[in-house]
Every structure is written in C-alpha cells, then in structure tokens.
Design a protein around this motif. Structure first.
Motif, short mmCIF file in Angstrom:
data_model
loop_
_atom_site.label_atom_id
_atom_site.label_comp_id
_atom_site.label_asym_id
_atom_site.label_seq_id
_atom_site.Cartn_x
_atom_site.Cartn_y
_atom_site.Cartn_z
N THR A 238 -2.67 14.90 -2.77
CA THR A 238 -1.76 14.29 -3.75
C THR A 238 -2.32 14.44 -5.16
N ARG A 239 -3.63 14.16 -5.30
CA ARG A 239 -4.27 14.30 -6.61
C ARG A 239 -4.23 15.75 -7.07
N HIS A 240 -4.34 16.69 -6.13
CA HIS A 240 -4.31 18.11 -6.49
C HIS A 240 -2.90 18.54 -6.92
N LEU A 241 -1.89 18.10 -6.16
CA LEU A 241 -0.52 18.52 -6.44
C LEU A 241 0.11 17.75 -7.60
N ALA A 242 -0.28 16.49 -7.74
CA ALA A 242 0.33 15.63 -8.77
C ALA A 242 -0.74 14.75 -9.41
N PRO A 243 -1.54 15.32 -10.31
CA PRO A 243 -2.66 14.58 -10.91
C PRO A 243 -2.27 13.28 -11.60
N ARG A 244 -1.02 13.18 -12.03
CA ARG A 244 -0.58 11.97 -12.74
C ARG A 244 -0.14 10.86 -11.78
N THR A 245 -0.06 11.16 -10.50
CA THR A 245 0.32 10.13 -9.53
C THR A 245 -0.87 9.24 -9.21
N ALA A 246 -0.74 7.96 -9.48
CA ALA A 246 -1.82 7.01 -9.22
C ALA A 246 -1.79 6.61 -7.75
N ILE A 247 -2.98 6.55 -7.15
CA ILE A 247 -3.07 6.25 -5.72
C ILE A 247 -3.66 4.86 -5.50
N ILE A 248 -2.96 4.07 -4.67
CA ILE A 248 -3.47 2.77 -4.24
C ILE A 248 -3.77 2.87 -2.75
N ALA B 146 -6.88 5.04 -7.64
CA ALA B 146 -6.90 4.17 -8.82
C ALA B 146 -7.12 2.71 -8.45
N ALA B 147 -6.84 2.37 -7.19
CA ALA B 147 -7.01 0.98 -6.75
C ALA B 147 -7.25 0.95 -5.24
N TYR B 148 -7.91 -0.12 -4.79
CA TYR B 148 -8.31 -0.23 -3.38
C TYR B 148 -8.22 -1.69 -2.99
N TYR B 149 -7.36 -2.00 -2.03
CA TYR B 149 -7.15 -3.39 -1.61
C TYR B 149 -7.12 -3.48 -0.09
N THR B 150 -7.50 -4.64 0.42
CA THR B 150 -7.31 -4.89 1.85
C THR B 150 -5.83 -5.20 2.06
N ARG B 151 -5.40 -5.11 3.31
CA ARG B 151 -3.98 -5.29 3.61
C ARG B 151 -3.53 -6.75 3.55
N ASN B 152 -4.44 -7.66 3.23
CA ASN B 152 -4.02 -9.05 3.02
C ASN B 152 -3.69 -9.31 1.55
N ILE B 153 -3.47 -8.25 0.79
CA ILE B 153 -3.06 -8.36 -0.61
C ILE B 153 -1.76 -9.16 -0.69
N THR B 154 -1.64 -10.02 -1.71
CA THR B 154 -0.42 -10.81 -1.88
C THR B 154 0.65 -9.97 -2.59
N SER B 155 1.88 -10.44 -2.51
CA SER B 155 2.98 -9.75 -3.17
C SER B 155 2.74 -9.65 -4.67
N GLU B 156 2.25 -10.76 -5.25
CA GLU B 156 1.99 -10.78 -6.69
C GLU B 156 0.91 -9.78 -7.07
N GLU B 157 -0.15 -9.70 -6.25
CA GLU B 157 -1.23 -8.75 -6.53
C GLU B 157 -0.74 -7.31 -6.42
N LEU B 158 0.11 -7.05 -5.44
CA LEU B 158 0.62 -5.69 -5.26
C LEU B 158 1.49 -5.27 -6.43
N VAL B 159 2.37 -6.15 -6.85
CA VAL B 159 3.25 -5.85 -7.99
C VAL B 159 2.41 -5.59 -9.24
N ASP B 160 1.42 -6.45 -9.46
CA ASP B 160 0.55 -6.30 -10.63
C ASP B 160 -0.20 -4.98 -10.57
N ALA B 161 -0.71 -4.62 -9.38
CA ALA B 161 -1.46 -3.38 -9.22
C ALA B 161 -0.58 -2.16 -9.48
N VAL B 162 0.62 -2.17 -8.92
CA VAL B 162 1.54 -1.03 -9.11
C VAL B 162 1.87 -0.85 -10.58
#
Length: 230
Positions: A71-81, A101-117
């Motif tokens: 993904t980074r090779h094909l689309a360098p501007r795409t941020a990966i979580i 660009a970001a790394y979270y465990t799957r117990n991330i909250t909805s608010e944290e996910l929205v903020d990260a995106v």
C-alpha cells in the motif's frame, strides 16, 4: 469539510461493521472498500485514492505487513492504521518499518478511532506515542532506519530536496544522536530558546507532531545519517 476516503481490511465481520458504523457517523468519511484478500485490497488501492487504510494486524488469510508495505509503495499518501489483537512490541516495530502512521490494539474506542483517522488523514504520525514510551524500541527503530539508509546508498538515489534549512538539518542530526535541547544549544553555541524555535519550525515544515517523527522522516529521505560511533 473534505471527505476522508477509507479502506477497511479486517477479517472479523462484526468488528468491520463496527468500524464502518463509527466512521460513517463522522459525516465526512467515505468507505471506499472492504476486503481481506491481498489481491483485491491492492486492486482497490490502485484504482481509488484512499486517505486511510485500516489494517487488521492479525489477518490470517493474508500477510497484513505485506499489504501495508505494498500500500505504501502503490499509494505513498495513504496513511495506514494497524489494529493489533494485543500489545506486541515486535509487531509494533514491524509496523513502523512498513510505514504505518498509527498502531492500536483492537480495544480502541470509537472516539479514539475517529480521532486517529482524522489526524493521520492530515499527515500526523501517531505511532510515535508508542515509540516514545519505549526507549529501547526507539533506539531499535533509529538503528533500523540507519541500516536501511546505508543499504540504499549504493544505487538508490535519495530525495535530495529538503524543506529544512541547513541549521534545521544540523539540529535534527543532533536529535537523532540522542542530544537534549540543552546539549544541542551548548554544542551549537546558541540559546535553548533558539533550539526550541528551530524544532517548532522543523515539526511544522515536516507536518509531524514530535521529534522522533521528524528524525524518522529525515532518515527515510536521506537528509541525515546516524554514524556508527563507539
């Protein structure tokens, strides 16, 4: 408000549904694709402009790190979580190496996910929060990027353009060697405040949120090196 285009790569339907519902509530988020098949994911990446790719680090049907790398090779501007099943320093290290660009465990909250995106879609590099809390990992990351830089010196041209001034590059070089602001000021015979001003300028120019992100960015582009010193 600009639309944030997201691709979801997660093999658990219920979790994927939760991510989709959470992001759709943002109001400015468009889900452009969902899949767990590597070929299908990369086809979506090739034919669409994704701002963010959410990747399940625990994928079993495909290699999540290879998907991230491609993904980074094909689309360098795409941020990966990367969303990981559990805390795993090795997986975090590998995620950093493939450019997440970001790394979270799957117990991330909805608010944290929205903020990260939102943040990663704007170019922020949130993975540094994890790096900065683990000094040994930070050292390993810097060594790894140094080795990568050395390997690429033969035959692979670097990005010679730098938006930084020569003084800013010099200060980044000191930061990469582990120097504090006070130590940098003493070495360069300038004030602590001047060092702080330069660092603020560096972070703004590189669109990063902290010193580690700036160093990693500079190492990736070949603007600085870390010499092997005793």
């Amino acid at each position: 408000m600009e639309t944030i285009r997201v691709i979801i790569i997660d093999e658990q339907p219920l979790f994927r549904e939760g991510i989709r519902a959470t992001l759709q509530r943002m109001g400015n988020c468009e889900i452009i694709g969902e899949s767990t098949d590597a070929t299908e994911v990369l086809d979506i990446i090739r034919t669409n402009t994704a701002d963010v790719a959410l990747i399940d680090a625990g994928l079993t049907s495909s290699d999540p790190l290879e998907i991230a790398r491609q993904t980074r090779h094909l689309a360098p501007r795409t941020a990966i979580i990367m969303l990981t099943p559990s805390e795993d320093e090795e997986r975090l290290f590998q995620s950093i190496k493939v450019g997440a660009a970001a790394y979270y465990t799957r117990n991330i909250t909805s608010e944290e996910l929205v903020d990260a995106v939102r943040k990663v879609s704007q170019g922020e590099y949130l993975i540094n929060d994890d790096v900065l809390s683990k000094p040994q990992l930070a050292s390993r990351v810097l060594r790894s990027f140094h080795e990568l830089t050395v390997e690429k010196e033969e035959g692979t041209p670097k990005d010679s353009y730098s938006p930084l001034s020569s003084r800013e590059v010099e200060i980044l070089d000191y930061i990469a060697r582990g120097n504090s602001n006070k130590e940098i000021a003493k070495s360069l015979k300038i004030s602590d405040q001047t060092v702080k001003n330069h660092i603020t300028s560096i972070l703004k120019k590189l669109s990063v949120s902290d010193r580690t992100a700036a160093v990693v960015h500079a190492l990736r582009h070949g603007w600085i090196k870390i010499n092997n010193e005793a």
